[in-house]
Design a protein around this motif. Structure first.
Motif, PDB file in Angstrom:
ATOM      1  N   ARG A 227       0.193 -12.620   0.918  1.00  0.00           N
ATOM      2  CA  ARG A 227      -0.756 -11.761   0.222  1.00  0.00           C
ATOM      3  C   ARG A 227       0.050 -11.035  -0.908  1.00  0.00           C
ATOM      4  NH1 ARG A 227       1.425  -8.272   4.138  1.00  0.00           N
ATOM      5  NH2 ARG A 227       2.178  -5.968   3.224  1.00  0.00           N
ATOM      6  N   ARG A 228      -0.581 -10.562  -2.156  1.00  0.00           N
ATOM      7  CA  ARG A 228       0.068  -9.866  -3.261  1.00  0.00           C
ATOM      8  C   ARG A 228       0.083  -8.430  -2.990  1.00  0.00           C
ATOM      9  NH1 ARG A 228       0.538 -13.104  -7.689  1.00  0.00           N
ATOM     10  NH2 ARG A 228      -0.612 -14.967  -7.800  1.00  0.00           N
ATOM     11  N   SER A 229      -0.742  -7.854  -2.351  1.00  0.00           N
ATOM     12  CA  SER A 229      -0.830  -6.504  -2.165  1.00  0.00           C
ATOM     13  C   SER A 229       0.084  -5.861  -1.245  1.00  0.00           C
ATOM     14  CB  SER A 229      -2.199  -6.154  -1.877  1.00  0.00           C
ATOM     15  OG  SER A 229      -2.298  -4.754  -1.352  1.00  0.00           O
ATOM     16  N   ASP A 230       0.441  -4.657  -1.379  1.00  0.00           N
ATOM     17  CA  ASP A 230       1.223  -3.844  -0.461  1.00  0.00           C
ATOM     18  C   ASP A 230       0.656  -3.465   0.803  1.00  0.00           C
ATOM     19  OD1 ASP A 230       3.512  -4.108  -1.871  1.00  0.00           O
ATOM     20  OD2 ASP A 230       3.248  -2.132  -3.090  1.00  0.00           O
ATOM     21  N   ASP A 231      -0.794  -3.387   0.799  1.00  0.00           N
ATOM     22  CA  ASP A 231      -1.750  -3.169   1.679  1.00  0.00           C
ATOM     23  C   ASP A 231      -2.091  -4.377   2.774  1.00  0.00           C
ATOM     24  OD1 ASP A 231      -3.583  -2.191   3.450  1.00  0.00           O
ATOM     25  OD2 ASP A 231      -5.000  -1.828   1.968  1.00  0.00           O
ATOM     26  N   LYS A 235      -8.223  -7.035   1.064  1.00  0.00           N
ATOM     27  CA  LYS A 235      -9.298  -8.050   1.169  1.00  0.00           C
ATOM     28  C   LYS A 235      -8.716  -9.700   1.429  1.00  0.00           C
ATOM     29  CE  LYS A 235     -13.904  -6.430   0.426  1.00  0.00           C
ATOM     30  NZ  LYS A 235     -15.220  -6.515  -0.078  1.00  0.00           N
ATOM     31  N   GLU A 236      -7.641  -9.750   0.304  1.00  0.00           N
ATOM     32  CA  GLU A 236      -7.053 -11.136   0.090  1.00  0.00           C
ATOM     33  C   GLU A 236      -6.531 -11.407   1.196  1.00  0.00           C
ATOM     34  OE1 GLU A 236      -3.779 -10.752  -2.413  1.00  0.00           O
ATOM     35  OE2 GLU A 236      -3.019  -9.292  -1.592  1.00  0.00           O
ATOM     36  N   CYS A 237      -6.461 -10.990   2.409  1.00  0.00           N
ATOM     37  CA  CYS A 237      -5.862 -11.422   3.517  1.00  0.00           C
ATOM     38  C   CYS A 237      -6.631 -11.346   4.880  1.00  0.00           C
ATOM     39  CB  CYS A 237      -4.192 -11.247   3.740  1.00  0.00           C
ATOM     40  SG  CYS A 237      -4.022  -9.433   3.977  1.00  0.00           S
ATOM     41  N   ASN A 271      -0.174 -11.748   7.888  1.00  0.00           N
ATOM     42  CA  ASN A 271      -0.062 -12.303   6.230  1.00  0.00           C
ATOM     43  C   ASN A 271       1.014 -11.548   5.670  1.00  0.00           C
ATOM     44  OD1 ASN A 271      -2.339 -13.235   7.370  1.00  0.00           O
ATOM     45  ND2 ASN A 271      -3.232 -13.537   5.327  1.00  0.00           N
ATOM     46  N   PRO A 272       2.285 -11.920   5.332  1.00  0.00           N
ATOM     47  CA  PRO A 272       3.394 -10.981   4.994  1.00  0.00           C
ATOM     48  C   PRO A 272       3.407 -10.991   3.221  1.00  0.00           C
ATOM     49  CG  PRO A 272       4.280 -13.199   5.326  1.00  0.00           C
ATOM     50  CD  PRO A 272       2.930 -13.327   5.891  1.00  0.00           C
ATOM     51  N   SER A 273       3.853 -10.120   2.637  1.00  0.00           N
ATOM     52  CA  SER A 273       4.030 -10.041   1.281  1.00  0.00           C
ATOM     53  C   SER A 273       5.374 -10.800   1.001  1.00  0.00           C
ATOM     54  CB  SER A 273       3.939  -8.605   0.715  1.00  0.00           C
ATOM     55  OG  SER A 273       5.397  -8.212   1.334  1.00  0.00           O
ATOM     56  N   PRO A 274       5.492 -11.217  -0.236  1.00  0.00           N
ATOM     57  CA  PRO A 274       7.059 -11.936  -0.444  1.00  0.00           C
ATOM     58  C   PRO A 274       7.921 -10.882  -0.268  1.00  0.00           C
ATOM     59  CG  PRO A 274       5.443 -12.127  -2.272  1.00  0.00           C
ATOM     60  CD  PRO A 274       4.742 -11.310  -1.489  1.00  0.00           C
ATOM     61  N   LYS A 275       8.007  -9.690  -0.310  1.00  0.00           N
ATOM     62  CA  LYS A 275       8.873  -8.661  -0.142  1.00  0.00           C
ATOM     63  C   LYS A 275       9.312  -8.812   1.272  1.00  0.00           C
ATOM     64  CE  LYS A 275      10.334  -3.743  -0.848  1.00  0.00           C
ATOM     65  NZ  LYS A 275       9.825  -2.392  -1.288  1.00  0.00           N
ATOM     66  N   GLU A 276       8.262  -8.555   2.037  1.00  0.00           N
ATOM     67  CA  GLU A 276       8.454  -8.647   3.427  1.00  0.00           C
ATOM     68  C   GLU A 276       8.953 -10.124   4.205  1.00  0.00           C
ATOM     69  OE1 GLU A 276       4.575  -5.899   4.880  1.00  0.00           O
ATOM     70  OE2 GLU A 276       4.489  -7.986   5.020  1.00  0.00           O
ATOM     71  N   VAL A 277       8.601 -11.077   3.675  1.00  0.00           N
ATOM     72  CA  VAL A 277       9.446 -12.346   3.872  1.00  0.00           C
ATOM     73  C   VAL A 277      11.000 -12.199   3.503  1.00  0.00           C
ATOM     74  CG1 VAL A 277       9.609 -14.774   3.430  1.00  0.00           C
ATOM     75  CG2 VAL A 277       7.395 -13.690   3.599  1.00  0.00           C
ATOM     76  N   VAL A 363      -9.991 -16.005  -1.585  1.00  0.00           N
ATOM     77  CA  VAL A 363      -8.810 -16.781  -2.309  1.00  0.00           C
ATOM     78  C   VAL A 363      -7.812 -16.677  -1.045  1.00  0.00           C
ATOM     79  CG1 VAL A 363      -6.821 -16.519  -3.997  1.00  0.00           C
ATOM     80  CG2 VAL A 363      -9.394 -16.374  -4.469  1.00  0.00           C
ATOM     81  N   ASN A 364      -7.196 -17.917  -0.809  1.00  0.00           N
ATOM     82  CA  ASN A 364      -5.710 -17.847  -0.103  1.00  0.00           C
ATOM     83  C   ASN A 364      -4.735 -17.588  -0.969  1.00  0.00           C
ATOM     84  OD1 ASN A 364      -7.576 -18.599   2.226  1.00  0.00           O
ATOM     85  ND2 ASN A 364      -5.792 -19.585   3.129  1.00  0.00           N
ATOM     86  N   VAL A 365      -3.860 -16.567  -0.613  1.00  0.00           N
ATOM     87  CA  VAL A 365      -2.596 -16.405  -1.428  1.00  0.00           C
ATOM     88  C   VAL A 365      -1.357 -16.997  -0.323  1.00  0.00           C
ATOM     89  CG1 VAL A 365      -0.936 -14.622  -1.986  1.00  0.00           C
ATOM     90  CG2 VAL A 365      -3.377 -14.099  -2.390  1.00  0.00           C
ATOM     91  N   ASN A 366      -0.784 -17.813  -0.935  1.00  0.00           N
ATOM     92  CA  ASN A 366       0.516 -18.474  -0.465  1.00  0.00           C
ATOM     93  C   ASN A 366       1.915 -18.014  -0.797  1.00  0.00           C
ATOM     94  OD1 ASN A 366      -1.544 -20.451   0.613  1.00  0.00           O
ATOM     95  ND2 ASN A 366      -1.576 -20.994  -1.603  1.00  0.00           N
ATOM     96  N   VAL A 367       2.675 -17.637   0.129  1.00  0.00           N
ATOM     97  CA  VAL A 367       4.073 -17.358   0.002  1.00  0.00           C
ATOM     98  C   VAL A 367       5.036 -18.592   0.269  1.00  0.00           C
ATOM     99  CG1 VAL A 367       5.798 -15.918   0.443  1.00  0.00           C
ATOM    100  CG2 VAL A 367       3.680 -14.927   0.474  1.00  0.00           C
TER     101      VAL A 367
END
Length: 375
Positions: A227-231, A235-237, A271-277, A363-367
């Protein structure tokens, strides 16, 4: 729910199989090809592996179907081109295909591997007629990647796509998530925290195990649904699971499913954010980050590219079938098989209605992260 025993994509080649309903995953693999080229080129050029006579590649969470050998094919093709450009003999390839024990390995080896090997022979002949054969040895490795799978420092390259967002278990402490089957906008804060903490534990374990199995200088390319969002309940995930929960809640209201049964069912993924990964990679300490990117795939684009006739008829059809290919074993284990057709009939209607109102939600967001083993 014992996730390791239940979680697997629908096997075989039928209408509801993962093999027949994984076009989005194929699109994601195509998008990550440039990063795979960077990984293989770096592995080849740094000499960190001393360019061994045998190159060991592992695909973790390989699933089954035509996508299973796609990444391996790309890796070998890149390596052949590099060897040809530098006038070096290519290595032998040892390929390990890993997934949980319930995965349909039989279909991989009976239906897809023979065609792949024939295609590889033709590819080699076209690129350089002097290479009559290119030894490539395949192994199935059943087991959870949240544990050790290979001997120490035995792998040179690891690939995993659309697998690491699945958790090793349903998080504990989800009793307050009533009416939901995943994180949702109505989920209490403790539910969101439980999911995140389970992801932290699992991803850290994964990194520790792979840190032992990769050679120093080896690379790892990971693609997660993120996901992009911090939340984490954005909805994105979470939207596709909210719609499935709506379909199940309809059936509860009509007495077709027990309410207690629904309240005790939760999807084991995050569904992690890039920061979490990145945070977990830095915490674990065995890897440096060579690349960290986000990409997006819209379900409507996937249908337009791969299946335009279906897309023009019914916007929810392909997505409902794709989710069924992934989620059916979990639903069958918890609710039984008899409700499936009715659930996904209602789910398709939910998706079609949602797509007509807000296409941006589908939309699927991919990290995508490229890691180098440093210690």
């Amino acid at each position: 729910m014992e996730v390791a025993q239940v979680l697997h994509m629908n096997g075989g080649m039928g209408e509801s199989s993962y093999a027949s309903n994984s076009l989005l995953q194929r699109k994601v693999l195509m998008l990550t090809k440039p990063i795979m080229e960077v990984a293989v080129t770096a592995l080849f050029s740094t000499g960190a592996t001393n360019f061994p006579a045998s190159l060991a590649i592992a695909d973790l969470g390989c699933s089954t179907g035509p996508n299973t050998l796609f990444a391996v094919s790309e890796i070998i093709s890149i390596m052949i081109d590099l060897c040809k450009a530098t006038k070096q003999e290519p290595p032998e390839f040892q390929v390990f295909l890993n997934d949980l024990p319930g995965n349909d390995f039989n279909t991989i080896f009976s239906s897809f591997l023979p065609g792949f090997q024939e295609k590889l022979r033709g590819q080699i002949k076209r690129k350089d007629g002097a290479w009559a054969t290119l030894p490539c040895f395949f192994n199935g490795v059943p087991g959870s990647f949240y544990g050790r799978l290979f001997p120490r420092e035995s792998l040179h390259l690891i690939h995993s796509s659309y697998s690491l967002h699945w958790l090793s278990q349903v998080p504990r402490g989800l009793e307050g998530n009533k009416g939901n089957i995943f994180m949702a906008r109505s989920s209490p804060a403790e539910v969101l925290r439980a999911y995140y903490e389970q992801f932290q534990r699992d991803f850290l374990t994964f990194l520790e195990c792979r840190g032992q199995e990769l050679v120093v200088g080896g690379r790892m390319v990971l693609t997660l649904v993120g996901r992009r969002s911090d939340d984490p309940s954005s909805k994105e995930c979470c939207y596709i699971w909210e719609l499935l929960a709506n379909a199940l809640n309809e059936m509860v209201s009509e007495g077709l499913i027990e309410e207690e049964k629904l309240d005790s069912f939760n999807i084991p993924m995050y569904n992690p954010s890039p920061k979490e990964v990145q945070t977990e990679v830095q915490k674990q300490g065995s890897f440096s980050v060579d690349c960290l990117e986000l990409s997006e795939v819209n379900w409507s684009v996937v249908d337009t590219e791969f299946n335009p006739n279906v897309a023009s008829k019914d916007g929810g059809y392909s997505m409902a079938k794709s989710v069924r290919a992934v989620a059916e074993p979990l639903l069958v284990d918890h609710f039984g098989e008899e409700i499936l057709d009715e659930v996904f009939k209602r789910y398709k209607a939910q998706i079609a209605d949602g797509m007509s109102k807000e296409k941006a939600a589908f939309v699927n967001v991919n990290v995508v992260i490229l890691l180098k083993k440093i210690a």
